[in-house]
Enzyme design. Sequence first.
Site, PDB file in Angstrom:
ATOM      1  N   HIS B 269       1.187  18.249   9.621  1.00 22.03           N
ATOM      2  CA  HIS B 269       0.446  17.039   9.264  1.00 22.03           C
ATOM      3  C   HIS B 269       0.816  15.881  10.201  1.00 22.03           C
ATOM      4  O   HIS B 269      -0.051  15.248  10.820  1.00 22.03           O
ATOM      5  CB  HIS B 269       0.754  16.689   7.804  1.00 22.03           C
ATOM      6  CG  HIS B 269       0.059  15.460   7.295  1.00 22.03           C
ATOM      7  ND1 HIS B 269      -1.078  15.510   6.522  1.00 22.03           N
ATOM      8  CD2 HIS B 269       0.352  14.145   7.444  1.00 22.03           C
ATOM      9  CE1 HIS B 269      -1.469  14.283   6.228  1.00 22.03           C
ATOM     10  NE2 HIS B 269      -0.608  13.423   6.771  1.00 22.03           N
ATOM     11  N   GLU B 270       2.118  15.627  10.304  1.00 22.38           N
ATOM     12  CA  GLU B 270       2.558  14.496  11.133  1.00 22.38           C
ATOM     13  C   GLU B 270       2.306  14.759  12.616  1.00 22.38           C
ATOM     14  O   GLU B 270       2.055  13.839  13.384  1.00 22.38           O
ATOM     15  CB  GLU B 270       4.035  14.172  10.875  1.00 22.38           C
ATOM     16  CG  GLU B 270       4.392  13.877   9.415  1.00 22.38           C
ATOM     17  CD  GLU B 270       3.508  12.827   8.736  1.00 22.38           C
ATOM     18  OE1 GLU B 270       2.880  12.019   9.448  1.00 22.38           O
ATOM     19  OE2 GLU B 270       3.418  12.838   7.483  1.00 22.38           O
ATOM     20  N   GLU B 299      -6.198  10.307   9.451  1.00 20.41           N
ATOM     21  CA  GLU B 299      -5.913  11.370   8.484  1.00 20.41           C
ATOM     22  C   GLU B 299      -6.742  12.618   8.759  1.00 20.41           C
ATOM     23  O   GLU B 299      -6.335  13.726   8.406  1.00 20.41           O
ATOM     24  CB  GLU B 299      -6.119  10.865   7.050  1.00 20.41           C
ATOM     25  CG  GLU B 299      -5.150   9.779   6.608  1.00 20.41           C
ATOM     26  CD  GLU B 299      -3.676  10.189   6.654  1.00 20.41           C
ATOM     27  OE1 GLU B 299      -3.380  11.401   6.616  1.00 20.41           O
ATOM     28  OE2 GLU B 299      -2.818   9.291   6.741  1.00 20.41           O
TER      29      GLU B 299
END
Lengths: 514, 514
Positions: B269-270, B299
């Site tokens: 995700h990061e 996002e």
Amino acid sequence: MSIEPAELTDLRRRAREISDLTGIGGLLLWDQNTMMPPGGAGARADQFEALERIQHDRLTDPGLEKLLDALEPWAASADPDSDDACLIRVLRRDHHKAVQVPTELAAEISSAAAHAQQSWLEAREKGDFGHFAPALERVLELQARYIACFDGTGEFAHPYDILLDDYEPGLTTEELSGIFARLQSELVPLVSAAAAAGEDGHVFPGHFPREAQQRMADELLHAVGFETEHWRLDPSVHPFARSMAATDVRLTTRWEEHDLAMAFYSCLHEFGHGLYEAQFEPRHYRTTLAEATGLGVHESQSRLWENLVGRSRPFSEWVLPLLRRNLGGAFETMDTASMYRAVNQVRLSLIRIEADETTYNLHIALRFELEVAMVEGRLTVADLPEAWNEATHRLLGLETPSVMEGVLQDIHWGAGMIGYFPTYTIGNLMAAELWRALSDDLPDIDGQIAAGDFAPLREWLRANIHRHGRKYDSRELLRRATGEELSVEPWLGYLEGKLLDAGLLTAPVRVPRS
Amino acid sequence: MSIEPAELTDLRRRAREISDLTGIGGLLLWDQNTMMPPGGAGARADQFEALERIQHDRLTDPGLEKLLDALEPWAASADPDSDDACLIRVLRRDHHKAVQVPTELAAEISSAAAHAQQSWLEAREKGDFGHFAPALERVLELQARYIACFDGTGEFAHPYDILLDDYEPGLTTEELSGIFARLQSELVPLVSAAAAAGEDGHVFPGHFPREAQQRMADELLHAVGFETEHWRLDPSVHPFARSMAATDVRLTTRWEEHDLAMAFYSCLHEFGHGLYEAQFEPRHYRTTLAEATGLGVHESQSRLWENLVGRSRPFSEWVLPLLRRNLGGAFETMDTASMYRAVNQVRLSLIRIEADETTYNLHIALRFELEVAMVEGRLTVADLPEAWNEATHRLLGLETPSVMEGVLQDIHWGAGMIGYFPTYTIGNLMAAELWRALSDDLPDIDGQIAAGDFAPLREWLRANIHRHGRKYDSRELLRRATGEELSVEPWLGYLEGKLLDAGLLTAPVRVPRS
């Protein structure tokens, strides 16, 4: 009590912002040397430049000058030791120095230093001075332009004085020449008498795994006064200390598995720096008083913990069980006397931060000599490595086998800090004077150290040195704490006494002068 | 080619400084959440405040407005997609928003957020919402004052729109209400059909020592595109990504020895966030174009790597040997099909960042509902924990056993970020749309992922999304990359298709709408 002028509120607001920006700058520098991915260096240089530009604009703002002028009459009648009078004096000085220098140049210097620091790191990885040379040339060129800014002030007798004044206000080339001449002439017979009795090799022989060293450093630092709530310790190529505020103090060290002394003494050294900034008077927070008054005083604190505490007999007594617990090995059979002797052995060596207390100032004499020659234009960057090696031979009697053990060993020039090194020697001298004074006030200091009770020492330093921040200049601070002027004699007397006490000298060498 | 007006140079200089300050702010935030000693929080809040004050002064400077006005006629005739025209547009927007808000309020908001963030960390340690409540009340009170600043503009239909607009320009409460209503009605039957086939407990059962997880994360991240020269990974309570520049990207994760999925998916995700900022057009460096155009797009990048890549069948195939190498255990006997099934299992759960892809948007719906209620004044901080628990029961069918698994689980409100959560859902929707488009351009994307070749995907994202930075707003960027408007359908279609493919649904549940 005189009525407080309205301008003071505005002045304090300005001081607050300058102080916050200084804290932010501290974080940029700490991060660059500990955490930043190497590829971030270019952007970091730009961020330093942006911050310096703002900081410089704030200091040179005509509005600040107007405020200071308006406050002058009030300050003249106020208690000169009051916080506000001191704040006015300190901001006046900073403003006066800043307005000599165009913002553009200040920004360029800041950016060039950040770039040069990265070049130095890379040059060390390559072992190649040539990789660092262009960045150092740029630093020197900008320093020359910086010096030229002060031409018209008539305040400085020597161009190098202008650089010295940024690190230790009022320190001059002339005073330093006298100090180094005296030190060299006194140290030559001392070193030759003591070095004959010294051993070779590392202070602590053996291999010490990094994890064990970390445990040792953790216990050592917590014992002297490191608090997890407010401090941290990280590795870096060159050990340093930096605080973002009195409540956020960062130390670094270097873990060398074959040289325990590196971490052991650099932790104590940087702790001394950190403690100075941790013990600023809390009510000075967010003012320009919550800063070191000079780097000579700063180094007096680091060298005091490293040497006057860390290389003392009672400290050896206290720390030996700690070393045994964490590191075992050679420490199992070592006793206090042999440790005390080992950590004070006199040995001419190549690396400044590994140098013993006796020969250390010779390393500074060397750098002072080269810096003055560069500033006077008598020495070019291209000729620097050879000049370094020649001076090493002349002052220390040693050959320099590589640039890593020679001209590339220190980060300072890469960080744009020319004129900084002499503050180490000033710090050594001040530390010995402070020790005399604090020993009078704390007659059981040896017993306290042997018992691992460092609180009285920390408190003496807080009350007499740390809390004042920039309220008094270095000389005034020294006078208030010791009743004495800066002098070489106490350090020489202390040093010879210790070498005799440790059995490293069999008889006095020096004829003490009063 | 039109002649470049002289004002552009000044505009670029201003953009440079604003951009440098943004990078510095990134470092302050990263450090606060990774390295800063806890006692440094007060000073850090002050530093944030000082920086925000300067940043806000720069954006509201009448000189900037004059420049923008002077450049308006030139910009009107210039290519609207040119860098300079975009820079003028973006700075005009930032200036317009900033001038509505007094500097003093902006500074207070910044300081309150830093304090609240620390309160949240402490409240988590104590497991006590009451410890966090006063700081959150302060944040909300300042947000209300912030919202009131825009009263006169007539640009926003709902007070919450003002907060949304800071994270995802143009996003409205009305649009979101429609999106969440649709999602909820579609997800209820999907979840109940799929959850019946789902397993209980952690995605990856077993105990995984931190060191082994670190090795796994290191190999995983380097394979997808993390470069040591420019990136770093550290632990933090709440995983996040922040860059100081495209050349200095920092990710964080959380190591949970009993929950490997935490580090595994938060790293992906990061990484998605980090790659966006690492791939900004280099010539936009030090301009306000080198920023994310909206957090929905941001996002979309993180959720794309976490879910559309990280929970796909070909990724499972590729990553299994990597997991076996570094972690052994359960992975020795796991095959691609069972891993693919395990990582897509549908299970109503309490913690958002641990939620599966199917139920995730329900967590966001919950936060959206509570945020709107707080902004409308229908919900007080005192009533928040109960409202949280009630909504959890209503939307997820679960009891909330503790505030740690309830209202204290996310850092966002503590960091002053109200209106941020909906961008996760927008990101999910955009990611599915982007995937459709990139699958057309990269017909062998599945084969490439199965072979561990992520370069074509990175390059597609760079060319179509990342490099543009703020040149186009989110909707325009999506249109250019996909030819489509923002829509719920592609995500729902993708999700159901995957659940069927993984064997978690036995038959289609939804009636697709076009």
